[in-house]
Design a protein around this motif. Sequence first.
Motif, PDB file in Angstrom:
ATOM      1  N   ASN A   1       0.865  10.290 -13.177  1.00 30.15           N
ATOM      2  CA  ASN A   1       0.534   8.857 -13.025  1.00 30.15           C
ATOM      3  C   ASN A   1       1.305   7.945 -13.979  1.00 30.15           C
ATOM      4  O   ASN A   1       0.940   6.795 -14.151  1.00 30.15           O
ATOM      5  CB  ASN A   1      -0.969   8.599 -13.177  1.00 30.15           C
ATOM      6  N   ARG A   2       2.382   8.422 -14.583  1.00 32.08           N
ATOM      7  CA  ARG A   2       3.170   7.576 -15.477  1.00 32.08           C
ATOM      8  C   ARG A   2       4.245   6.792 -14.727  1.00 32.08           C
ATOM      9  O   ARG A   2       4.659   5.738 -15.187  1.00 32.08           O
ATOM     10  CB  ARG A   2       3.804   8.417 -16.586  1.00 32.08           C
ATOM     11  N   ALA A   3       4.721   7.309 -13.600  1.00 31.53           N
ATOM     12  CA  ALA A   3       5.768   6.634 -12.827  1.00 31.53           C
ATOM     13  C   ALA A   3       5.207   6.185 -11.488  1.00 31.53           C
ATOM     14  O   ALA A   3       4.592   6.961 -10.759  1.00 31.53           O
ATOM     15  CB  ALA A   3       6.956   7.563 -12.616  1.00 31.53           C
ATOM     16  N   LEU A   4       5.400   4.917 -11.196  1.00 31.00           N
ATOM     17  CA  LEU A   4       4.981   4.322  -9.931  1.00 31.00           C
ATOM     18  C   LEU A   4       6.256   3.915  -9.212  1.00 31.00           C
ATOM     19  O   LEU A   4       7.152   3.324  -9.817  1.00 31.00           O
ATOM     20  CB  LEU A   4       4.101   3.113 -10.210  1.00 31.00           C
ATOM     21  N   SER A   5       6.365   4.211  -7.915  1.00 31.27           N
ATOM     22  CA  SER A   5       7.570   3.861  -7.175  1.00 31.27           C
ATOM     23  C   SER A   5       7.237   3.338  -5.787  1.00 31.27           C
ATOM     24  O   SER A   5       6.192   3.664  -5.223  1.00 31.27           O
ATOM     25  CB  SER A   5       8.517   5.060  -7.077  1.00 31.27           C
ATOM     26  N   VAL A   6       8.160   2.517  -5.287  1.00 33.37           N
ATOM     27  CA  VAL A   6       8.058   1.945  -3.946  1.00 33.37           C
ATOM     28  C   VAL A   6       9.455   1.986  -3.340  1.00 33.37           C
ATOM     29  O   VAL A   6      10.435   1.657  -4.013  1.00 33.37           O
ATOM     30  CB  VAL A   6       7.562   0.482  -3.976  1.00 33.37           C
ATOM     31  N   GLU A   7       9.541   2.370  -2.067  1.00 35.77           N
ATOM     32  CA  GLU A   7      10.805   2.363  -1.330  1.00 35.77           C
ATOM     33  C   GLU A   7      10.655   1.463  -0.118  1.00 35.77           C
ATOM     34  O   GLU A   7       9.568   1.356   0.453  1.00 35.77           O
ATOM     35  CB  GLU A   7      11.171   3.774  -0.874  1.00 35.77           C
ATOM     36  N   ASP A   8      11.768   0.818   0.284  1.00 33.44           N
ATOM     37  CA  ASP A   8      11.716  -0.065   1.441  1.00 33.44           C
ATOM     38  C   ASP A   8      13.122  -0.267   2.003  1.00 33.44           C
ATOM     39  O   ASP A   8      14.116   0.063   1.355  1.00 33.44           O
ATOM     40  CB  ASP A   8      11.107  -1.412   1.061  1.00 33.44           C
ATOM     41  N   LEU A   9      13.174  -0.876   3.193  1.00 32.98           N
ATOM     42  CA  LEU A   9      14.457  -1.206   3.829  1.00 32.98           C
ATOM     43  C   LEU A   9      15.169  -2.347   3.114  1.00 32.98           C
ATOM     44  O   LEU A   9      16.390  -2.410   3.087  1.00 32.98           O
ATOM     45  CB  LEU A   9      14.242  -1.604   5.298  1.00 32.98           C
ATOM     46  N   GLY A  10      14.413  -3.286   2.581  1.00 31.32           N
ATOM     47  CA  GLY A  10      14.989  -4.435   1.890  1.00 31.32           C
ATOM     48  C   GLY A  10      14.122  -4.824   0.715  1.00 31.32           C
ATOM     49  O   GLY A  10      12.944  -4.477   0.659  1.00 31.32           O
ATOM     50  N   PHE A  11      14.729  -5.531  -0.235  1.00 32.97           N
ATOM     51  CA  PHE A  11      14.009  -5.923  -1.446  1.00 32.97           C
ATOM     52  C   PHE A  11      14.270  -7.378  -1.795  1.00 32.97           C
ATOM     53  O   PHE A  11      14.183  -7.763  -2.960  1.00 32.97           O
ATOM     54  CB  PHE A  11      14.468  -5.042  -2.620  1.00 32.97           C
ATOM     55  N   ASP A  12      14.591  -8.213  -0.810  1.00 33.75           N
ATOM     56  CA  ASP A  12      14.895  -9.615  -1.129  1.00 33.75           C
ATOM     57  C   ASP A  12      13.761 -10.275  -1.895  1.00 33.75           C
ATOM     58  O   ASP A  12      14.008 -11.014  -2.847  1.00 33.75           O
ATOM     59  CB  ASP A  12      15.219 -10.416   0.129  1.00 33.75           C
ATOM     60  N   ASN A  13      12.504 -10.004  -1.511  1.00 38.99           N
ATOM     61  CA  ASN A  13      11.378 -10.635  -2.205  1.00 38.99           C
ATOM     62  C   ASN A  13      11.291 -10.183  -3.663  1.00 38.99           C
ATOM     63  O   ASN A  13      11.015 -10.967  -4.561  1.00 38.99           O
ATOM     64  CB  ASN A  13      10.061 -10.397  -1.462  1.00 38.99           C
ATOM     65  N   VAL A  14      11.570  -8.902  -3.919  1.00 38.10           N
ATOM     66  CA  VAL A  14      11.555  -8.379  -5.292  1.00 38.10           C
ATOM     67  C   VAL A  14      12.716  -8.984  -6.083  1.00 38.10           C
ATOM     68  O   VAL A  14      12.530  -9.482  -7.189  1.00 38.10           O
ATOM     69  CB  VAL A  14      11.650  -6.838  -5.305  1.00 38.10           C
ATOM     70  N   LEU A  15      13.917  -8.951  -5.501  1.00 41.53           N
ATOM     71  CA  LEU A  15      15.092  -9.474  -6.198  1.00 41.53           C
ATOM     72  C   LEU A  15      14.973 -10.972  -6.443  1.00 41.53           C
ATOM     73  O   LEU A  15      15.324 -11.459  -7.525  1.00 41.53           O
ATOM     74  CB  LEU A  15      16.361  -9.132  -5.415  1.00 41.53           C
TER      75      LEU A  15
ATOM     76  N   GLU B   1       0.842  -1.201   0.000  1.00 45.48           N
ATOM     77  CA  GLU B   1       0.000   0.000   0.000  1.00 45.48           C
ATOM     78  C   GLU B   1       0.876   1.249   0.000  1.00 45.48           C
ATOM     79  O   GLU B   1       0.371   2.357  -0.058  1.00 45.48           O
ATOM     80  CB  GLU B   1      -0.876   0.022   1.250  1.00 45.48           C
ATOM     81  N   ARG B   2       2.198   1.070   0.096  1.00 43.69           N
ATOM     82  CA  ARG B   2       3.115   2.200   0.257  1.00 43.69           C
ATOM     83  C   ARG B   2       3.738   2.654  -1.065  1.00 43.69           C
ATOM     84  O   ARG B   2       4.863   3.132  -1.088  1.00 43.69           O
ATOM     85  CB  ARG B   2       4.214   1.835   1.259  1.00 43.69           C
ATOM     86  N   HIS B   3       3.027   2.521  -2.143  1.00 44.96           N
ATOM     87  CA  HIS B   3       3.529   2.985  -3.438  1.00 44.96           C
ATOM     88  C   HIS B   3       3.117   4.439  -3.646  1.00 44.96           C
ATOM     89  O   HIS B   3       2.212   4.941  -2.987  1.00 44.96           O
ATOM     90  CB  HIS B   3       2.993   2.100  -4.565  1.00 44.96           C
ATOM     91  N   ARG B   4       3.846   5.093  -4.548  1.00 47.89           N
ATOM     92  CA  ARG B   4       3.537   6.478  -4.892  1.00 47.89           C
ATOM     93  C   ARG B   4       3.464   6.602  -6.406  1.00 47.89           C
ATOM     94  O   ARG B   4       4.134   5.881  -7.131  1.00 47.89           O
ATOM     95  CB  ARG B   4       4.639   7.414  -4.384  1.00 47.89           C
ATOM     96  N   MET B   5       2.667   7.547  -6.843  1.00 55.47           N
ATOM     97  CA  MET B   5       2.535   7.846  -8.270  1.00 55.47           C
ATOM     98  C   MET B   5       3.093   9.246  -8.525  1.00 55.47           C
ATOM     99  O   MET B   5       2.977  10.135  -7.677  1.00 55.47           O
ATOM    100  CB  MET B   5       1.068   7.856  -8.696  1.00 55.47           C
TER     101      MET B   5
END
Length: 143
Positions: A88-102, A80-84
């Motif tokens: 509305n062309r760029a969607l981004s998410v920031e986090d402490l870790g990205f193991d699940n994404v990687l 739920e922590r994404h930003r546009m």
Amino acid sequence: MRVILSTLLLATPAAAWEASAIGPVCYLTHSTSEADITVSHDPRRALPYAIQIERAESWSPGPLFAIQFDGPGGRMISTERHRMSDDNRALSVEDLGFDNVLDGLEQHFLAIAMSGNTTMVIPLLGAAPEVQRFRDCAAPAGV
């Protein structure tokens, strides 16, 4: 005819996953005809990992952003922590870790990014070795 096809194939830029670094910031990038994908790690930031998917067309805003990874042991992650961006062309998410994404980018055949009623397929062919290079870049010194 073969010469013409070969020439056309060679003249077409290959969309490839690529890991790189500029100073302390590590990047994993990929472009498709639909979007530019950038995963980054900046150790100077409170939330050092980020993903941005910038589309030619707008994303449909929604309460969740999700990525479904298809392949062996497919998985879905969402936030739920994404930003546009304002357009509305760029969607981004920031986090402490990205193991699940990687892990998803490295271990699967394709990813399906979803927000609102927008669905976008991201091919993962060739991503695995570049994901490993990104992990190596983002690893703290001495680890």
